[in-house]
Design a protein around this motif. Structure first.
Motif, mmCIF file in Angstrom:
data_model
loop_
_atom_site.group_PDB
_atom_site.id
_atom_site.type_symbol
_atom_site.label_atom_id
_atom_site.label_comp_id
_atom_site.label_asym_id
_atom_site.label_seq_id
_atom_site.Cartn_x
_atom_site.Cartn_y
_atom_site.Cartn_z
ATOM 1 N N LEU A 146 1.054 -1.206 -0.101
ATOM 2 C CA LEU A 146 -0.102 0.379 -0.395
ATOM 3 C C LEU A 146 0.606 1.615 0.301
ATOM 4 O O LEU A 146 0.199 2.730 -0.349
ATOM 5 N N GLY A 147 1.687 1.345 0.028
ATOM 6 C CA GLY A 147 3.123 2.675 0.095
ATOM 7 C C GLY A 147 2.867 3.745 1.528
ATOM 8 O O GLY A 147 3.220 4.481 0.568
ATOM 9 N N ASN A 148 2.334 3.074 2.171
ATOM 10 C CA ASN A 148 1.434 4.140 3.199
ATOM 11 C C ASN A 148 2.699 3.513 4.821
ATOM 12 O O ASN A 148 2.298 4.070 6.012
ATOM 13 N N SER A 149 3.792 3.483 4.301
ATOM 14 C CA SER A 149 5.028 2.722 5.485
ATOM 15 C C SER A 149 4.185 2.485 6.763
ATOM 16 O O SER A 149 4.643 2.105 7.770
ATOM 17 N N GLY A 150 3.205 1.087 6.111
ATOM 18 C CA GLY A 150 2.158 0.414 7.463
ATOM 19 C C GLY A 150 1.706 -0.680 7.602
ATOM 20 O O GLY A 150 1.352 -1.740 7.545
ATOM 21 N N ALA A 151 2.911 -1.510 6.871
ATOM 22 C CA ALA A 151 3.472 -2.742 6.212
ATOM 23 C C ALA A 151 2.856 -3.586 7.187
ATOM 24 O O ALA A 151 2.748 -3.721 8.755
ATOM 25 N N GLY A 152 1.736 -4.613 7.019
ATOM 26 C CA GLY A 152 1.407 -5.886 7.964
ATOM 27 C C GLY A 152 -0.131 -5.393 8.039
ATOM 28 O O GLY A 152 -1.434 -6.047 8.921
ATOM 29 N N SER A 153 -0.630 -4.145 7.845
ATOM 30 C CA SER A 153 -1.864 -3.250 8.156
ATOM 31 C C SER A 153 -2.652 -3.534 6.677
ATOM 32 O O SER A 153 -2.504 -2.499 6.487
ATOM 33 N N SER A 154 -4.073 -4.401 7.145
ATOM 34 C CA SER A 154 -4.746 -4.685 5.970
ATOM 35 C C SER A 154 -5.701 -3.112 6.159
ATOM 36 O O SER A 154 -6.238 -2.959 6.869
ATOM 37 N N HIS A 155 -6.311 -2.871 4.882
ATOM 38 C CA HIS A 155 -7.605 -2.055 5.335
ATOM 39 C C HIS A 155 -8.393 -2.300 3.930
ATOM 40 O O HIS A 155 -8.327 -2.961 2.804
ATOM 41 N N ASP A 156 -9.690 -2.071 4.613
ATOM 42 C CA ASP A 156 -10.735 -2.075 3.876
ATOM 43 C C ASP A 156 -11.655 -1.026 3.132
ATOM 44 O O ASP A 156 -12.703 -1.110 2.509
ATOM 45 N N THR A 157 -10.794 0.335 3.316
ATOM 46 C CA THR A 157 -10.882 1.398 2.354
ATOM 47 C C THR A 157 -9.396 2.421 2.004
ATOM 48 O O THR A 157 -8.391 1.747 2.256
ATOM 49 N N PRO A 158 -9.730 2.710 0.647
ATOM 50 C CA PRO A 158 -8.428 3.532 -0.021
ATOM 51 C C PRO A 158 -7.511 4.073 1.099
ATOM 52 O O PRO A 158 -8.475 4.815 2.216
ATOM 53 N N GLN A 159 -6.257 4.236 0.488
ATOM 54 C CA GLN A 159 -5.140 4.839 1.531
ATOM 55 C C GLN A 159 -4.428 5.049 1.119
ATOM 56 O O GLN A 159 -4.503 5.092 -0.082
ATOM 57 N N ALA A 160 -3.972 6.412 1.239
ATOM 58 C CA ALA A 160 -3.387 7.487 0.558
ATOM 59 C C ALA A 160 -1.718 6.842 0.811
ATOM 60 O O ALA A 160 -1.549 6.203 1.727
ATOM 61 N N VAL A 161 -1.321 7.057 -0.410
ATOM 62 C CA VAL A 161 0.314 6.052 -0.921
ATOM 63 C C VAL A 161 1.012 7.156 0.031
ATOM 64 O O VAL A 161 1.827 6.464 1.085
ATOM 65 N N THR A 162 1.301 8.339 0.161
ATOM 66 C CA THR A 162 1.974 8.675 0.513
ATOM 67 C C THR A 162 1.037 10.697 1.014
ATOM 68 O O THR A 162 0.386 10.634 -0.037
ATOM 69 N N SER A 163 1.300 11.286 1.334
ATOM 70 C CA SER A 163 0.771 12.698 1.856
ATOM 71 C C SER A 163 0.990 13.449 1.270
ATOM 72 O O SER A 163 0.702 14.756 0.911
ATOM 73 N N THR A 164 2.075 13.934 0.180
ATOM 74 C CA THR A 164 3.055 15.077 0.320
ATOM 75 C C THR A 164 2.608 14.446 -1.880
ATOM 76 O O THR A 164 2.973 15.898 -1.449
ATOM 77 N N ASP A 165 2.590 13.840 -2.192
ATOM 78 C CA ASP A 165 3.073 13.163 -3.865
ATOM 79 C C ASP A 165 1.951 13.160 -4.769
ATOM 80 O O ASP A 165 0.796 12.799 -4.171
ATOM 81 N N ASP A 166 1.865 13.832 -5.936
ATOM 82 C CA ASP A 166 1.196 13.955 -6.636
ATOM 83 C C ASP A 166 1.196 12.838 -7.488
ATOM 84 O O ASP A 166 1.701 13.135 -8.783
ATOM 85 N N TRP A 167 0.345 11.359 -6.818
ATOM 86 C CA TRP A 167 0.402 10.693 -8.250
ATOM 87 C C TRP A 167 -0.711 10.826 -9.525
ATOM 88 O O TRP A 167 -1.808 11.510 -8.830
ATOM 89 N N ILE A 168 0.015 10.574 -10.708
ATOM 90 C CA ILE A 168 -0.790 10.505 -12.390
ATOM 91 C C ILE A 168 -1.961 8.795 -11.721
ATOM 92 O O ILE A 168 -2.374 9.219 -12.430
#
Length: 79
Positions: free
Chosen positions: A9-31
């Motif tokens: 998921l790229g959110n530096s939280g390996a191990g924690s699954s999520h059932d809702t969308p997560q930001a990869v990082t808060s400061t990057d502009d992904w296209i």
């Protein structure tokens, strides 16, 4: 969203699954973001390529690194 056992998921939280969308990082502009088996890659607005997750057999494109990359790592052209 989904499994994050390999940091895919790229959110530096390996191990924690999520059932809702997560930001990869808060400061990057992904296209664009694409996912694979236990890894993900994305293109930023400056057209650089980044990958994260399970780095096995060089599938993140950053050399022979092995293990888990919990945060996006830039893929650079080899010399």
């Amino acid at each position: 969203w989904g499994a994050n056992n390999r940091g895919q998921l790229g959110n530096s939280g390996a191990g924690s699954s999520h059932d809702t969308p997560q930001a990869v990082t808060s400061t990057d502009d992904w296209i664009k973001i694409a996912t694979g088996e236990e890894f993900s890659c994305g293109i930023k607005s400056d057209n650089t390529l980044w990958c994260w997750g399970r780095d096995e057999l060089g599938k993140l494109g950053n050399g022979p690194v092995t293990g888990v990359q919990n945060t996006p790592q830039e893929v650079v052209e080899a010399d």
